[in-house]
Design an enzyme around this catalytic site. Structure first.
Site, PDB file in Angstrom:
ATOM      1  CD  GLU A  99       3.130   1.274  15.306  1.00  0.00           C
ATOM      2  OE1 GLU A  99       2.187   0.794  14.650  1.00  0.00           O
ATOM      3  OE2 GLU A  99       4.213   0.681  15.462  1.00  0.00           O
ATOM      4  CG  HIS A 136       1.049   5.087  10.905  1.00  0.00           C
ATOM      5  ND1 HIS A 136       0.862   4.704  12.209  1.00  0.00           N
ATOM      6  CD2 HIS A 136       0.167   4.376  10.170  1.00  0.00           C
ATOM      7  CE1 HIS A 136      -0.098   3.783  12.256  1.00  0.00           C
ATOM      8  NE2 HIS A 136      -0.533   3.563  11.031  1.00  0.00           N
ATOM      9  CG  ASN A 161      -5.824  -5.867   6.531  1.00  0.00           C
ATOM     10  OD1 ASN A 161      -6.413  -6.909   6.759  1.00  0.00           O
ATOM     11  ND2 ASN A 161      -6.183  -4.705   7.066  1.00  0.00           N
TER      12      ASN A 161
END
Ligand code: F3S
Ligand code: F3S
Lengths: 291, 291
Positions: B136, B134, B228
């Site tokens: 991040e 990822h 989400n």
């Protein structure tokens, strides 16, 4: 039959590192004192009993080292701080009084005290896991400052600030530390944990457990009211190895050893070496007579 | 019947703080650029898509802001770093190239990067909890240095040094952090944990759950492939509240609202406000016609 009885003594039987060091320091002080011709003048004191073992306390007394609870006792010239350590204020007062201070605080406890001080300097809210009434925890609390929080096994954490530091009484189980840091991480942003748990007890238990796989009988030596000695006996029972919990060699009975080929000896944390040696010697005598 | 249909919009529907900030910065850059008469000269770029929402990307493109993966793209004058942040090396190269850099790294991610740097300076062995692939996490890794350890949910910790620092990808669940610090404290002496988990997702779920107690129907707005958003719909189903997952207002059907007195609107993290407003308006129109 000769030495038909094999005896194994646990390497970790008896005193842990810190207690051994403290008791040695006390006997050294007694020795030094008696060389100065001061024996029985009672100028050497331990602040509280140095260890929970009556034989050791008696022996020290006979060499002129006595426990006292009163730091203003006018007879004090030399004072010994025991493994648990003391509050910062008491340590300062002892120095102010001009005593010779022999600091037998266990180095692991000392480290925990320094961590408490460090966390305070770094501005963390401090949580100590342990028993508020225990002298070690009282000492740690004094280094952590007045806002310190003390929690014991059954407690819940209060609402915490965003930066929290943990230290742990050396004799706490790891699971209790785990429980509290899991709880803490739910509410805080930064957590600094000094795992100050001493593994001495856990290692002694492990060694005893390993030993039971190899012997027919266990002799567990230590005070009948010593919690960690009783724990050793219970451990033996839990793996179905016959075990006798004795305080001194005089309790040993010859008939325990009929049909026994291999016996293990272990001892609690407050049992001195000489008592363990007496036990070993007595069993060797029995073995020597051929069972 | 007039406005017989009551509509509640979740306060936390749609963009989280960091995404809102990043998208605003991108539109600001577009606006500034067009004032300079530069619109469509394509000199403003985002490094990767600023958000996983096609409507937002399209809107930005029409205002002259495009995604690029190539930092050497010769058309770049201004480059926007998205919420996930970038590796330290990339950040340095962007500056060296003389670009105007608009840093839309979420301030929470930025903080995690700074914690990684701090732990490295303080000499901790660093563990990052998160997904190695990822963006991040790639960014965090660059600040933590080459010895960093990255672990994901199913992993076990390797053998650690005595002083260990933890940081966490902002979207990880708290239970995973708890699992790893419990494991770590078994082997280390000092643990420093920065709980860098962002509670935005958890709070959005909680708000939606609370809302379901109060309404007859839920409308969940967001990309069909948005994890989400799907999670929000599943939450409604799990408490047996009927819920429709839509991408835009055009999917709404009048018959959904017969017998409905109160409807709740929520939306995933990548759903822009204007789409939520469109949905609200469309439902208000239906309600206004009297069901
Ligand atoms: S007194 Fe002993 S039990 Fe550990 S903390 Fe010190 S070695
Ligand atoms: S991008 Fe959003 S999810 Fe949290 S870490 Fe920043 S507010």
């Amino acid at each position: 039959m000769g030495n038909s009885l094999e005896i194994i003594v646990a390497k970790r039987a008896g005193f842990c590192f810190g207690v051994k060091r403290a008791v040695d320091l006390a006997f050294d002080a007694a020795n030094k004192n008696s060389q100065k011709g001061d024996v029985r003048c009672c100028s050497v004191y331990t602040l509280g009993p140095i260890i929970h073992n009556p034989q050791v306390i008696e022996k020290l007394k006979s060499e002129g080292v006595e426990p006292t609870d009163d730091i203003d006792n006018p007879n004090i010239k030399t004072i010994i701080i025991r493994t648990h350590g003391v509050q910062q204020e008491i340590s300062e007062r002892l120095s102010q009084k001009g005593y010779e201070v022999i600091d037998a605080t266990c180095p692991f406890v000392k480290k925990a005290q320094q961590y408490a001080k460090l966390l305070k300097e770094e501005g963390y809210q401090i949580v100590i896991i342990g028993d508020k009434g225990h002298p070690e925890v009282k000492g740690l609390m004094s280094y952590a400052g007045k806002d310190v929080i003390v929690v014991n096994k059954e407690d819940s954490l209060p609402s915490l600030k965003s930066r929290v530091g943990f230290i742990v009484q050396t004799t706490q189980p790891l699971d209790v530390l785990k429980k509290f840091i899991s709880e803490a991480v739910e509410q805080v942003k930064e957590l600094k944990v000094f795992n100050t748990i001493c593994n001495s007890t856990a290692l002694r238990l492990k060694e005893t457990k390993d030993m039971t796989k190899d012997v027919d009988l266990m002799i567990v030596v230590g005070g009948k009211n010593s919690a960690n000695t009783t724990q050793l006996t219970q451990l033996c029972n839990s793996v179905s190895i016959p075990a006798y919990h004795i305080e001194t060699a005089s309790e040993i009975r010859e008939e325990w050893f009929s049909n026994v080929k291999k016996v293990g000896i272990t001892a609690g944390a407050s049992t001195p070496d000489w008592i363990i040696s007496d036990v070993e010697k007595r069993i060797r005598d029995i073995g020597g007579r051929g069972l």
